[in-house]
Design a protein around this motif. Sequence first.
Motif, mmCIF file in Angstrom:
data_model
loop_
_atom_site.group_PDB
_atom_site.id
_atom_site.type_symbol
_atom_site.label_atom_id
_atom_site.label_comp_id
_atom_site.label_asym_id
_atom_site.label_seq_id
_atom_site.Cartn_x
_atom_site.Cartn_y
_atom_site.Cartn_z
ATOM 1 N N LEU A 1 0.806 -1.226 0.000
ATOM 2 C CA LEU A 1 0.000 0.000 0.000
ATOM 3 C C LEU A 1 0.838 1.274 0.000
ATOM 4 C CD1 LEU A 1 -3.043 -1.013 2.221
ATOM 5 C CD2 LEU A 1 -2.744 -1.140 -0.256
ATOM 6 N N GLU A 2 2.167 1.113 0.123
ATOM 7 C CA GLU A 2 3.073 2.258 -0.027
ATOM 8 C C GLU A 2 3.473 2.453 -1.489
ATOM 9 O OE1 GLU A 2 3.848 -0.186 2.569
ATOM 10 O OE2 GLU A 2 2.489 1.087 3.726
ATOM 11 N N GLY A 3 2.964 1.588 -2.367
ATOM 12 C CA GLY A 3 3.252 1.713 -3.792
ATOM 13 C C GLY A 3 4.530 1.024 -4.230
ATOM 14 N N VAL A 4 5.099 0.173 -3.376
ATOM 15 C CA VAL A 4 6.323 -0.540 -3.713
ATOM 16 C C VAL A 4 5.960 -1.893 -4.330
ATOM 17 C CG1 VAL A 4 8.421 -1.586 -2.762
ATOM 18 C CG2 VAL A 4 7.576 0.585 -1.837
ATOM 19 N N ALA A 5 6.531 -2.180 -5.499
ATOM 20 C CA ALA A 5 6.307 -3.474 -6.147
ATOM 21 C C ALA A 5 6.952 -4.563 -5.301
ATOM 22 C CB ALA A 5 6.885 -3.475 -7.550
ATOM 23 N N VAL A 6 6.157 -5.577 -4.932
ATOM 24 C CA VAL A 6 6.664 -6.680 -4.114
ATOM 25 C C VAL A 6 6.622 -8.009 -4.855
ATOM 26 C CG1 VAL A 6 6.071 -5.508 -1.961
ATOM 27 C CG2 VAL A 6 4.442 -7.128 -2.959
ATOM 28 N N GLY A 7 5.856 -8.085 -5.951
ATOM 29 C CA GLY A 7 5.769 -9.340 -6.682
ATOM 30 C C GLY A 7 4.892 -9.236 -7.906
ATOM 31 N N LEU A 8 4.608 -10.404 -8.475
ATOM 32 C CA LEU A 8 3.786 -10.533 -9.676
ATOM 33 C C LEU A 8 2.802 -11.666 -9.469
ATOM 34 C CD1 LEU A 8 6.800 -10.825 -12.100
ATOM 35 C CD2 LEU A 8 5.334 -8.832 -11.954
ATOM 36 N N ILE A 9 1.639 -11.527 -10.060
ATOM 37 C CA ILE A 9 0.686 -12.632 -10.083
ATOM 38 C C ILE A 9 0.214 -12.785 -11.524
ATOM 39 C CG2 ILE A 9 -1.338 -11.234 -9.453
ATOM 40 C CD1 ILE A 9 -2.123 -13.764 -7.670
ATOM 41 N N ASP A 10 0.180 -14.038 -11.974
ATOM 42 C CA ASP A 10 -0.128 -14.333 -13.367
ATOM 43 C C ASP A 10 -1.316 -15.264 -13.473
ATOM 44 O OD1 ASP A 10 2.220 -13.169 -14.794
ATOM 45 O OD2 ASP A 10 3.325 -14.622 -13.591
ATOM 46 N N LEU A 11 -2.131 -15.025 -14.470
ATOM 47 C CA LEU A 11 -3.118 -15.985 -14.944
ATOM 48 C C LEU A 11 -2.687 -16.317 -16.361
ATOM 49 C CD1 LEU A 11 -6.426 -14.269 -13.776
ATOM 50 C CD2 LEU A 11 -5.278 -16.236 -12.710
ATOM 51 N N PHE A 12 -2.547 -17.592 -16.672
ATOM 52 C CA PHE A 12 -2.100 -17.997 -17.992
ATOM 53 C C PHE A 12 -2.720 -19.344 -18.322
ATOM 54 C CE2 PHE A 12 0.891 -19.069 -14.740
ATOM 55 C CZ PHE A 12 1.389 -20.331 -15.034
ATOM 56 N N HIS A 13 -2.440 -19.832 -19.503
ATOM 57 C CA HIS A 13 -3.121 -21.026 -20.021
ATOM 58 C C HIS A 13 -4.639 -20.855 -19.856
ATOM 59 C CE1 HIS A 13 0.820 -23.366 -19.243
ATOM 60 N NE2 HIS A 13 0.807 -22.859 -20.456
ATOM 61 N N PHE A 14 -5.076 -19.635 -20.137
ATOM 62 C CA PHE A 14 -6.497 -19.300 -20.038
ATOM 63 C C PHE A 14 -7.279 -20.121 -21.055
ATOM 64 C CE2 PHE A 14 -9.881 -16.301 -21.648
ATOM 65 C CZ PHE A 14 -10.759 -16.513 -20.604
ATOM 66 N N ASP A 15 -8.293 -20.795 -20.579
ATOM 67 C CA ASP A 15 -9.128 -21.661 -21.409
ATOM 68 C C ASP A 15 -10.572 -21.175 -21.285
ATOM 69 O OD1 ASP A 15 -10.689 -23.696 -22.484
ATOM 70 O OD2 ASP A 15 -9.602 -25.316 -21.476
ATOM 71 N N TYR B 1 10.333 -9.595 0.469
ATOM 72 C CA TYR B 1 8.931 -9.325 0.826
ATOM 73 C C TYR B 1 8.139 -10.589 1.140
ATOM 74 C CZ TYR B 1 10.055 -4.745 -1.028
ATOM 75 O OH TYR B 1 10.634 -3.526 -1.262
ATOM 76 N N ARG B 2 8.821 -11.722 1.183
ATOM 77 C CA ARG B 2 8.127 -12.980 1.479
ATOM 78 C C ARG B 2 7.777 -13.071 2.958
ATOM 79 N NH1 ARG B 2 12.251 -16.413 -2.174
ATOM 80 N NH2 ARG B 2 11.557 -15.523 -4.158
ATOM 81 N N ASN B 3 6.800 -13.915 3.236
ATOM 82 C CA ASN B 3 6.346 -14.187 4.612
ATOM 83 C C ASN B 3 5.752 -12.958 5.290
ATOM 84 O OD1 ASN B 3 7.244 -16.944 4.523
ATOM 85 N ND2 ASN B 3 9.322 -16.141 4.716
ATOM 86 N N GLN B 4 5.169 -12.071 4.501
ATOM 87 C CA GLN B 4 4.532 -10.879 5.054
ATOM 88 C C GLN B 4 3.045 -10.815 4.704
ATOM 89 O OE1 GLN B 4 6.882 -7.237 4.410
ATOM 90 N NE2 GLN B 4 8.696 -8.517 4.123
ATOM 91 N N GLY B 5 2.520 -11.889 4.132
ATOM 92 C CA GLY B 5 1.102 -11.959 3.808
ATOM 93 C C GLY B 5 0.722 -11.391 2.457
ATOM 94 N N TYR B 6 1.698 -10.917 1.685
ATOM 95 C CA TYR B 6 1.395 -10.318 0.389
ATOM 96 C C TYR B 6 0.861 -11.340 -0.605
ATOM 97 C CZ TYR B 6 4.123 -6.246 2.011
ATOM 98 O OH TYR B 6 4.590 -5.168 2.702
ATOM 99 N N ALA B 7 1.498 -12.498 -0.681
ATOM 100 C CA ALA B 7 1.092 -13.513 -1.661
ATOM 101 C C ALA B 7 -0.318 -14.018 -1.385
ATOM 102 C CB ALA B 7 2.087 -14.669 -1.671
ATOM 103 N N GLY B 8 -0.597 -14.335 -0.137
ATOM 104 C CA GLY B 8 -1.930 -14.840 0.203
ATOM 105 C C GLY B 8 -3.024 -13.846 -0.130
#
Length: 179
Positions: free
Chosen positions: A70-84, A100-107
């Motif tokens: 929420l501070e505007g810092v890029a922490v990762g990427l999430i992808d949707l692919f093999h869209f059917d 940035y791992r283990n901080q709840g961002y991915a979940g």
Amino acid sequence: MNLLRGKKVRLRALEPEDVEFLYSIENDTAMWDVGCTSTPYSRFALNSYVMGNTADIFADKQMRLMIENLEGVAVGLIDLFHFDPKNQRAEIGIAVAAKYRNQGYAGEAISLIQKYCKKVAHLHQLYAWVDAENLQSISMFRKAGFDECATLKEWLYDGQNYRDAVLLNFFLKKADFIL
């Protein structure tokens, strides 16, 4: 209610200024074992990808979003692919920078993309392949409501050893709890 904003992160389309972050993630050889990448990407190739990406899963048959705190810092990427679109499913992948791992961002990013997929893309199912030894990722997907549905023996090769892969899936139509 903004479907792409949570308590810790927001998901957004790629911007030209994200190329350096993409470059660091895509060229991190430690992460190559968790995906299908085995060659480095140039800044030129990544810039071309960003410039040609519409962030529209229906147009591109894939969608890559930046995960920002929420501070505007890029922490990762999430992808949707093999869209059917016929079978209303897509594969999901996520990468979070090591610091940035283990901080709840991915979940939270997975929860947001689940909501998007249900309410906007009208998908029925998301799925992910995870190295069976990557217990942290398997646990993260389980916490997000994914179920293990198959194990493929010796599916992944790291250059020295074959490892099993676990297929996890999530049915969006039954997922009223994520809204």
